[in-house]
Design an enzyme around this catalytic site. Structure first.
Site, short mmCIF file in Angstrom:
data_model
loop_
_atom_site.label_atom_id
_atom_site.label_comp_id
_atom_site.label_asym_id
_atom_site.label_seq_id
_atom_site.Cartn_x
_atom_site.Cartn_y
_atom_site.Cartn_z
N GLU A 239 52.01 44.33 35.84
CA GLU A 239 50.70 44.98 35.80
C GLU A 239 50.71 46.33 35.08
O GLU A 239 50.28 47.36 35.62
CB GLU A 239 50.15 45.15 37.23
CG GLU A 239 50.01 43.83 37.96
CD GLU A 239 49.33 43.94 39.31
OE1 GLU A 239 48.94 42.91 39.87
OE2 GLU A 239 49.19 45.08 39.82
N GLU B 208 51.16 36.39 41.09
CA GLU B 208 50.70 36.99 42.33
C GLU B 208 49.32 36.44 42.65
O GLU B 208 48.46 36.35 41.77
CB GLU B 208 50.59 38.53 42.26
CG GLU B 208 51.90 39.27 42.30
CD GLU B 208 51.72 40.79 42.34
OE1 GLU B 208 50.66 41.24 42.82
OE2 GLU B 208 52.63 41.50 41.89
#
Length: 455
Positions: free
Chosen positions: A188, A350
């Site tokens: 991320e 995720e």
């Protein structure tokens, strides 16, 4: 049906999982996040929770019991994270990549090697992620940046960080490459740039409002990925990818298209130098035009991640302990869009929900896996689904309040207790499908609206 080669698993990270109150050897005080979480002014001003990462689940010394819980459920892959500050606790500025072995923490590398080998010994694959938000304090001193605009150790706005990341990646590839199945350079990266330099309320270091630095940080993160990709490909035969956070964007079409293009820009710039794309997805955003915003749009409240906790969104969807709307159609849309846009293998790396009572997690699991299975039935090739996460952990500025685990953690004594959703996930893996649970998509919530899927 999910095929035999589909990889069910879980994702973990370093900083959020490794430390534990009953094992002093697990404590790593050398990262920016450790310093940030301990700062008294940050705690007083509620920038951070005041709960401390060294009271965590102690994955560092207790990794075997975590791995066995994953293996017992039939999982085929675990993603773990390495902590840069553990491996290189001292500056590497004046050294070449082949000159840092004497200043690395050899014991930490060997410990990571033991962790990785334990996963492999249980018949599971290992994805290793090099950077999940935290940086060594010698690269990033967030208190100095935040309070004194001292960028001497400026983290991702310092171009040196991308070069130091090259050395770190080279070392990890050289010392661990023979037992790693897949590498991810960064987790991320766009979140790091946006939350650190644009959103003070996020609690992410250095927590300053400098929109001009968002693109600086983003460019340095891109260069860091490219550097690490090159080094890992030289050191290891395993594929090297990147993990990125996506939200589906709904709302007024022009604003939504603009927001989505901004979200995809990072991947556009590295798509030729990544072997796979990891997609992290939790919810959506709903936007409308805003001429007063430098982005040209604003995010509407009461949708996506802007809802009240444990309530209903404006569209009538249930929300998590974090106030995030359950919106599985967004995962379907994101996957279809990215697989059409990029000729790159895709994993969900995720996907999960903050739900301490474990009331919504079963619905979340089934609805999002239904989205994945539907795409596979349509002929799209999704390689795997890694749930966030196996166990409760340190949720950054929120501390231990947000429980994302299939397994509950008692942070007093460190004990692990599987939740009902753990056994549900085990059953889905065994069946290779969510077909027998489809009625839960409509009762008691209407969680999957076919009309909201893109063509």
């Amino acid at each position: 049906m999910f095929g035999e080669d589909f990889l069910f698993g879980v994702s973990l990270s370093g900083f959020q999982f490794e430390m534990g109150r009953n094992s002093p050897e697990s404590i790593d005080p050398g990262s920016d996040w450790y310093v940030w979480a301990h700062d008294k002014l940050n705690i007083e001003n509620k920038i951070v929770s005041g709960t401390l990462p060294e009271s965590g689940p102690d994955y560092w010394t207790g990794f075997e019991k975590f791995h066995r819980l994953a293996a017992h459920s039939g999982m085929k892959i675990i993603r773990i994270g390495l902590e840069w500050s553990r491996i290189l606790p001292k500056p590497t500025f004046k050294r070449r990549a082949d000159e840092i072995d004497d200043i690395c923490n050899a014991e930490a590398i060997e410990h990571y090697r033991e962790m990785i080998q334990d996963i492999r010994n249980l018949g599971m694959k290992v994805m290793v992620n090099l950077n999940h938000f935290s940086l060594p304090i010698w690269l990033h001193e967030p208190i100095k940046v935040n309070r004194y605009s001292d960028f001497t150790a400026g983290g991702w706005v310092d171009p040196r960080t991308a070069e130091e990341f090259r050395k770190y990646a080279c070392l990890c590839g050289r010392r661990l490459g023979d037992i790693v199945d897949m590498w991810s350079t960064e987790n991320e990266p766009d979140i790091v740039a946006m939350l650190g330099y644009r959103n003070r309320s996020s609690g992410f270091p250095p927590s300053i409002v400098r929109p001009d630095l968002v693109e600086v940080a983003r460019s340095n993160l891109i260069n860091a990925h490219l550097n690490a990709y090159e080094e890992l490909k030289n050191q290891s035969a395993s594929p090297v990818g990147l993990i990125y956070a996506f939200s589906w964007i709904d709302g007024e079409k022009r604003a939504a298209d603009s927001a989505m293009e901004a979200q995809l820009e990072f991947i556009d710039r590295i798509k030729e130098r990544t072997d796979f794309l990891g997609i992290n997805y939790y919810s959506r955003m709903v936007v409308q035009p805003d001429k007063d915003s430098d982005r040209g749009y604003r995010v509407l409240p009461e949708f996506g991640q802007g809802c009240k906790p444990n309530s209903l969104s404006r569209s009538g969807r249930p929300t998590s302990d974090f106030g995030w709307e359950i919106y599985p159609e967004g995962l379907y849309n994101i996957l279809k869009m990215t697989m059409r846009r990029y000729d790159i293998p895709v994993f969900i790396t995720e996907n999960g929900i903050a739900d301490g009572a474990d009331c919504l997690r079963p619905y979340y699991l089934i609805s999002h896996l239904h989205a994945v299975e539907k795409l596979i039935e349509e002929g799209f090739s999704v390689k795997g689904y890694l749930h966030w996460s196996l166990a409760d952990n340190y949720e950054w500025a929120s501390g231990f309040a947000m429980r994302f685990g299939l397994v509950s953690v008692d942070f007093e004594d460190g004990s692990l207790t599987p939740r009902p959703s753990y056994y549900l996930f085990k059953e889905i893996i065994e069946q290779g499908s969510v077909n027998s649970f489809k009625k839960m998509l409509k009762e008691p919530y209407d969680l999957f609206d076919e009309s909201l899927l893109i063509e």
